[in-house]
Design a protein around this motif. Structure first.
Motif, short mmCIF file in Angstrom:
data_model
loop_
_atom_site.label_atom_id
_atom_site.label_comp_id
_atom_site.label_asym_id
_atom_site.label_seq_id
_atom_site.Cartn_x
_atom_site.Cartn_y
_atom_site.Cartn_z
N ARG A 63 0.83 -1.21 0.00
CA ARG A 63 0.00 0.00 0.00
C ARG A 63 0.86 1.25 0.00
N SER A 64 1.92 1.25 0.82
CA SER A 64 2.79 2.42 0.88
C SER A 64 3.49 2.66 -0.45
N LEU A 65 3.94 1.58 -1.09
CA LEU A 65 4.63 1.71 -2.37
C LEU A 65 3.68 2.19 -3.46
N LEU A 66 2.42 1.74 -3.41
CA LEU A 66 1.42 2.24 -4.35
C LEU A 66 1.16 3.72 -4.12
N ASP A 67 1.01 4.11 -2.85
CA ASP A 67 0.74 5.51 -2.52
C ASP A 67 1.86 6.43 -2.99
N ARG A 68 3.07 5.93 -2.94
CA ARG A 68 4.23 6.76 -3.31
C ARG A 68 4.56 6.66 -4.80
N GLY A 69 3.76 5.92 -5.54
CA GLY A 69 3.98 5.87 -6.98
C GLY A 69 5.15 5.04 -7.41
N ILE A 70 5.65 4.18 -6.55
CA ILE A 70 6.76 3.31 -6.91
C ILE A 70 6.23 2.06 -7.61
N LEU A 71 5.05 1.61 -7.21
CA LEU A 71 4.40 0.46 -7.83
C LEU A 71 3.08 0.90 -8.46
N GLU A 72 2.55 0.06 -9.32
CA GLU A 72 1.18 0.21 -9.77
C GLU A 72 0.54 -1.16 -9.85
N SER A 73 -0.79 -1.19 -9.85
CA SER A 73 -1.55 -2.42 -9.91
C SER A 73 -2.48 -2.39 -11.11
N VAL A 74 -2.41 -3.43 -11.93
CA VAL A 74 -3.25 -3.54 -13.12
C VAL A 74 -3.92 -4.91 -13.11
N ASP A 75 -5.23 -4.92 -13.04
CA ASP A 75 -6.00 -6.17 -13.05
C ASP A 75 -5.51 -7.17 -12.00
N GLY A 76 -5.19 -6.66 -10.81
CA GLY A 76 -4.75 -7.53 -9.73
C GLY A 76 -3.30 -7.96 -9.81
N LEU A 77 -2.54 -7.42 -10.76
CA LEU A 77 -1.11 -7.74 -10.90
C LEU A 77 -0.29 -6.52 -10.50
N PHE A 78 0.75 -6.75 -9.71
CA PHE A 78 1.60 -5.67 -9.24
C PHE A 78 2.89 -5.61 -10.06
N CYS A 79 3.28 -4.39 -10.40
CA CYS A 79 4.50 -4.18 -11.17
C CYS A 79 5.07 -2.82 -10.80
N LEU A 80 6.24 -2.50 -11.32
CA LEU A 80 6.83 -1.18 -11.11
C LEU A 80 6.01 -0.13 -11.86
N GLN A 81 6.03 1.10 -11.34
CA GLN A 81 5.29 2.18 -11.99
C GLN A 81 5.72 2.33 -13.44
N GLY A 82 4.76 2.44 -14.34
CA GLY A 82 5.05 2.61 -15.75
C GLY A 82 5.12 1.32 -16.53
N GLU A 83 5.02 0.17 -15.84
CA GLU A 83 5.12 -1.12 -16.52
C GLU A 83 3.78 -1.86 -16.56
#
Length: 363
Positions: A63-83
């Motif tokens: 959650r913290s990494l998502l809030d800080r824009g380091i990660l993103e979540s797409v269709d339940g899959l986690f990856c680095l921001q921009g990927e």
């Protein structure tokens, strides 16, 4: 496709140090990003690198990494921001892997009848539930003691007799005898392949294999060996008929002759490798056949380090670098001879509890 994004992590003059759980999650996703393979939450928490994370701690760090824009979540899959587009790549590969299931089943049935074969597991991309457009089925093979090269000969003969279109179903690139089950390369790349193995034949033998390779938990501390019933198929009449005369001195002679012939043949091929092939990761001896000719190990190592460095620079962050994290492809990373790297002041190795005032909070 649904995507969850937040603001990008803004650079600052001073680098932002991530705590252990967050560093582990980011390092894990960097590694899998090299293969365009974002992870679901349960996969990520089960395969975090270097640091044991509880589910509650891991979810809070995500959650913290998502809030800080380091990660993103797409269709339940986690990856680095921009990927985020890699989620569609994985979905396509998973759909393709599903269509390969009948081929996998036929391949397993055919291989299970080979003389001196004692255990079989799916490795490579299919073990992760994906398949590339030009992919094949990688198998990890366990053989009877002192019959590794005889088993290899029968497997190669079987594949050679198949129609050319069916040979893509078989890539048997790693053999070990059942009395030498320990993997000598104790690296993150090897640990990943072991952690994702999908045994399909002789569960009892693979239980012993995973027990002898518990070093995997150095790299994947949350990993647990696969559980569930794995068939222990009895040897068929043809297997017993072939193995009986080859179990004594005649078999010893054949094993010696076949091993010398196949090793010389493989070495000649490696002296003049085809484009894209390399002998640097091939290992051929009486107790091991490792036919990894594509050099994935070394290239993955270099790409991983470069990607981590670039991520730190782009986001002005610093990840905890556990000592073995930068030495995981060292050729000295063998049984009893693992070496730790010298600390680099520009790339600090922090104790697990050490953070700065700007460290990413767990919540």
């Amino acid at each position: 496709m649904t995507s969850t994004r937040t603001h990008s992590a803004a650079p600052d003059d001073a680098p932002f140090y991530l705590a252990a759980a967050s560093s582990s999650i980011v390092l894990t996703l960097v590694y899998f990003s090299l293969f365009q393979h974002p992870l679901r939450e349960e996969e990520l928490l089960a395969h975090t690198h270097f640091y044991p994370i509880s589910k509650a701690e891991g979810r809070a760090a995500i959650r913290s990494l998502l809030d800080r824009g380091i990660l993103e979540s797409v269709d339940g899959l986690f990856c680095l921001q921009g990927e985020g587009p890699s989620a569609a790549v994985r979905a396509e590969r998973e759909a393709r892997a599903a269509t390969w299931k009948p081929r996998v089943g036929r391949s397993i049935r055919a291989l299970s009848r080979l003389p001196f074969l004692r255990g079989l597991a799916i490795s490579g991309s299919m073990s992760k539930g994906t398949q590339d457009l030009d992919g094949d089925i990688d198998f990890f093979v366990l053989t009877a003691p002192n019959r590794l090269w005889t088993a290899r000969f029968f497997a190669a003969l079987m594949v050679k007799l198949l129609p050319k279109a069916q040979r893509v179903n078989y890539c048997l690139n790693y053999y070990l005898p059942e009395d030498r089950l320990s993997i000598p390369d104790r690296t993150l790349f090897s640990a990943t392949e072991v952690a994702f193995l999908k045994p399909v034949l002789n569960g009892e033998l693979f239980s012993a294999f995973f027990e002898l390779n518990a070093w995997v938990k150095t790299f994947y501390p949350n990993w647990e060996p696969p559980s569930g019933a794995i068939p222990n198929l009895p040897r068929g009449a043809l297997q017993r008929l072939v193995e009986w005369p080859l179990s004594g001195r005649l078999g010893d002679f054949l094993e010696t002759w076949v091993s010398r012939w196949l090793i010389r043949r493989q070495q000649r091929q490696m002296d003049n490798p085809a484009p894209g092939r390399s002998a640097t990761e091939v290992r051929l001896n009486s107790g091991e056949f490792k036919g990894h000719t594509k050099g994935h190990h070394g290239r993955t190592h270099q790409a991983w380090l470069e990607r981590v460095d670039r991520l730190e620079a782009d986001l002005s962050i610093r990840l905890i670098r556990w000592p073995w994290a930068e030495a995981w492809t060292s050729r000295a990373a063998r049984i009893g001879s693992f070496r730790l790297p010298t600390a680099d002041s520009s790339r600090p190795i922090l104790p697990l509890w050490a953070t700065t005032r700007r460290a990413l909070p767990p919540r």
